[in-house]
Design a protein around this motif. Structure first.
Motif, PDB file in Angstrom:
ATOM      1  N   SER A 169       3.620 -14.322  10.971  1.00 41.68           N
ATOM      2  CA  SER A 169       4.069 -13.152  11.735  1.00 41.68           C
ATOM      3  C   SER A 169       3.845 -11.810  11.040  1.00 41.68           C
ATOM      4  O   SER A 169       4.010 -10.769  11.671  1.00 41.68           O
ATOM      5  CB  SER A 169       5.563 -13.273  12.045  1.00 41.68           C
ATOM      6  OG  SER A 169       6.330 -13.076  10.868  1.00 41.68           O
TER       7      SER A 169
ATOM      8  N   ARG B  89       7.386  -9.544  15.316  1.00 45.28           N
ATOM      9  CA  ARG B  89       6.456 -10.581  15.780  1.00 45.28           C
ATOM     10  C   ARG B  89       7.011 -11.973  15.444  1.00 45.28           C
ATOM     11  O   ARG B  89       6.279 -12.858  14.992  1.00 45.28           O
ATOM     12  CB  ARG B  89       5.080 -10.384  15.141  1.00 45.28           C
ATOM     13  CG  ARG B  89       4.326  -9.191  15.713  1.00 45.28           C
ATOM     14  CD  ARG B  89       2.993  -8.982  15.030  1.00 45.28           C
ATOM     15  NE  ARG B  89       3.115  -8.626  13.626  1.00 45.28           N
ATOM     16  CZ  ARG B  89       3.374  -7.406  13.144  1.00 45.28           C
ATOM     17  NH1 ARG B  89       3.538  -6.406  13.978  1.00 45.28           N
ATOM     18  NH2 ARG B  89       3.465  -7.181  11.856  1.00 45.28           N
TER      19      ARG B  89
ATOM     20  N   GLY C 179       5.077 -15.012  16.284  1.00 43.03           N
ATOM     21  CA  GLY C 179       3.720 -15.143  15.759  1.00 43.03           C
ATOM     22  C   GLY C 179       2.774 -14.118  16.346  1.00 43.03           C
ATOM     23  O   GLY C 179       3.111 -13.348  17.239  1.00 43.03           O
TER      24      GLY C 179
END
Length: 144
Positions: A11, A22, A25
């Motif tokens: 991430s 994120r 991911g």
């Protein structure tokens, strides 16, 4: 058959998952792996299942545990180490890599972790080099 990677490869983040923009991911709903992925992290969370056969299992108990879980699901297929450099260094230092393949692209991005820093005498032999103006592929094997 399976992939092991570090948290930042997954991430780009660190710290708690709640603070990671994120946290699911980089790859959206259908990541390119299509196999189980084991993410090394210090922050536990439930497995995330994506489309196309990719699942992300978050391993908090070290590199050996992640490799053991990856080997168990891979069966007779290979387990790939997706990186980044810190994770590769840990597996190299522990003698847990059979092969290391680097794709070297001449892009200067600034800082980062140097792959071979602080490794000591790495027991690697160059097995293959494929070069072009845009990328060089280097495959190393563990010395016997």
């Amino acid at each position: 058959g399976a992939v092991v990677m570090g948290r930042r490869m997954f991430s780009g983040g660190e710290g708690s998952w709640e603070d990671d923009p994120r946290a699911d991911g980089w790859w959206g709903d259908e990541p390119p792996f299509r196999v189980p992925v084991f993410v090394l992290t210090h922050h536990a969370r439930e497995t995330v299942t994506k489309q196309g056969g990719t699942s992300f299992t978050f391993v908090t108990d070290g590199i050996e545990a992640a490799l053991e879980q990856a080997r168990a699901v891979a069966g007779d297929k290979d387990v790939a180490l997706g990186g980044g450099a810190s994770v590769a260094q840990q597996y190299l230092k522990a003698g847990l890599l059979d092969e290391l393949q680097i794709h070297l692209v001449p892009v200067l991005l600034g800082g980062g972790t140097r792959l071979f820093d602080r490794l000591g005498p790495a027991e690697l032999e160059v097995a293959r080099v494929i070069a072009s103006p845009s990328v060089t592929h280097i495959r190393f094997t563990a010395a016997s």
